[in-house]
Design an enzyme around this catalytic site. Structure first.
Site, PDB file in Angstrom:
ATOM      1  N   THR A  35     -20.113  16.976  26.097  1.00 34.41           N
ATOM      2  CA  THR A  35     -20.924  16.597  24.946  1.00 34.41           C
ATOM      3  C   THR A  35     -22.383  16.517  25.393  1.00 34.41           C
ATOM      4  O   THR A  35     -22.672  16.506  26.600  1.00 34.41           O
ATOM      5  CB  THR A  35     -20.487  15.230  24.408  1.00 34.41           C
ATOM      6  OG1 THR A  35     -20.683  14.256  25.450  1.00 34.41           O
ATOM      7  CG2 THR A  35     -19.018  15.237  24.003  1.00 34.41           C
ATOM      8  N   ASP A  91     -21.938   6.886  10.999  1.00 38.49           N
ATOM      9  CA  ASP A  91     -22.499   6.693  12.336  1.00 38.49           C
ATOM     10  C   ASP A  91     -23.574   5.618  12.301  1.00 38.49           C
ATOM     11  O   ASP A  91     -24.248   5.436  11.279  1.00 38.49           O
ATOM     12  CB  ASP A  91     -23.108   7.999  12.857  1.00 38.49           C
ATOM     13  CG  ASP A  91     -23.142   8.063  14.371  1.00 38.49           C
ATOM     14  OD1 ASP A  91     -23.921   7.296  14.984  1.00 38.49           O
ATOM     15  OD2 ASP A  91     -22.406   8.876  14.962  1.00 38.49           O
ATOM     16  N   TYR A 134     -13.138  -0.277  29.465  1.00 38.80           N
ATOM     17  CA  TYR A 134     -12.973   1.005  28.779  1.00 38.80           C
ATOM     18  C   TYR A 134     -11.537   1.493  28.904  1.00 38.80           C
ATOM     19  O   TYR A 134     -10.899   1.864  27.913  1.00 38.80           O
ATOM     20  CB  TYR A 134     -13.939   2.042  29.354  1.00 38.80           C
ATOM     21  CG  TYR A 134     -13.897   3.367  28.634  1.00 38.80           C
ATOM     22  CD1 TYR A 134     -14.543   3.533  27.415  1.00 38.80           C
ATOM     23  CD2 TYR A 134     -13.217   4.458  29.177  1.00 38.80           C
ATOM     24  CE1 TYR A 134     -14.504   4.747  26.746  1.00 38.80           C
ATOM     25  CE2 TYR A 134     -13.182   5.669  28.527  1.00 38.80           C
ATOM     26  CZ  TYR A 134     -13.830   5.816  27.312  1.00 38.80           C
ATOM     27  OH  TYR A 134     -13.774   7.031  26.656  1.00 38.80           O
ATOM     28  N   ILE A 188     -15.529  15.913  28.705  1.00 36.02           N
ATOM     29  CA  ILE A 188     -15.952  16.865  27.685  1.00 36.02           C
ATOM     30  C   ILE A 188     -17.472  16.972  27.747  1.00 36.02           C
ATOM     31  O   ILE A 188     -18.176  15.960  27.753  1.00 36.02           O
ATOM     32  CB  ILE A 188     -15.509  16.403  26.276  1.00 36.02           C
ATOM     33  CG1 ILE A 188     -13.988  16.226  26.226  1.00 36.02           C
ATOM     34  CG2 ILE A 188     -15.987  17.388  25.215  1.00 36.02           C
ATOM     35  CD1 ILE A 188     -13.188  17.491  26.443  1.00 36.02           C
TER      36      ILE A 188
END
Length: 266
Positions: free
Chosen positions: A193, A37, A158, A191
């Site tokens: 997150t 990451d 995107y 989702i």
């Protein structure tokens, strides 16, 4: 337990959200996991938590927009654990302020999203595949999006890059299947997150809920469990596919929710 025992997995974008869920579940199911990451401190913290709980994990810095950094993450994984058999290409960016409609999209942002969302998957796979060939096979899993299958008022880049991920997944599957290398993708809908919870107002969440077939939103583990399945031998005859995990949001005629409300009012 042990669904992916003896497998070595590299998870990009693994410090939070879907990537963290997948990394954690893979480790708990027996894989040796490297969490890569840009937020390397977050990756180190995630890996340390897994190690402290008796699992095998390590962390490495990753700049998904830089080819050398991607190659270094792959090499780190192989040097640390001796092979690489699972790659979860999970890094993806979006920018609601610059990724606009065709007339107004920032062209530098277009280039950035193509580089990170699409080219990073090509490069991650390109660097990982020789190691998978040497290991006798492997599984590559890519994060696409339901934006690959539906248009929007904005997020032109995107959606285009995620559609590219779907097609690239099929190409990798076709080109390297004879080497016992499978390639599949997951296409999440909304989702919850941490990023989504922090950035989406309740009004927007309510709009999404209105059009879901299921009466709830997705969680990161809903994608993480799918990644474990695709990494495991349970999916050994499955390749080139994109699992759409979106609560039935895109399933039906878009007028159904409003039609049901109208019928209920009669």
């Amino acid at each position: 337990m042990n669904r992916v025992k003896n497998k070595v997995a590299l998870v990009t974008g693994g410090a939070s959200g879907i990537g963290l869920s997948a990394a954690s579940l893979l480790a708990k199911e027996g894989a040796k996991v490297v969490i890569a990451d840009f937020n390397v401190e977050g990756a180190k913290e995630a890996a340390a938590t897994l190690v402290n709980n008796g699992y095998e994990a390590a962390a490495v810095f990753l700049d998904a927009g830089n080819a050398s950094s991607i190659e270094a993450a792959v090499n780190f994984t192989v040097e640390r654990y001796g092979s690489l058999t699972v790659l979860f290409n999970n890094v993806g960016l979006t920018n609601l302020k610059k990724d606009l409609d065709i007339l107004n999209i920032d062209l530098d942002e277009w280039d950035r999203l193509v580089n990170v969302n699409l080219k990073s998957i090509l490069l991650g796979s390109r660097f990982a595949i020789p190691h998978m060939q040497k290991a006798g096979g492997g599984s590559i899993i890519n994060t696409a999006s339901m934006a690959a299958f539906a248009s929007d008022q904005i997020r032109t880049a995107y959606g285009a890059t995620k559609a590219g991920v779907v097609n690239m997944t099929r190409n990798i599957a076709t080109q390297f299947g004879k080497d016992h290398i499978r390639c599949n993708a997951v296409a999440p809908g909304l989702i919850l997150t941490p990023a989504a919870k922090n950035n989406m107002p309740e009004e927007m969440l309510a709009i999404y809920a209105k059009f879901n077939a299921l009466p709830y939103h997705g969680e990161a583990d809903d994608i993480g469990h799918a990644v474990v399945f695709l990494a495991s031998d349970e999916s050994k005859f499955m390749t080139g596919q994109t699992l759409q995990i979106e609560g039935g949001h895109y399933l039906a005629n878009p007028t159904i929710a409003d039609t049901n409300n109208w019928l209920a009012s009669l």
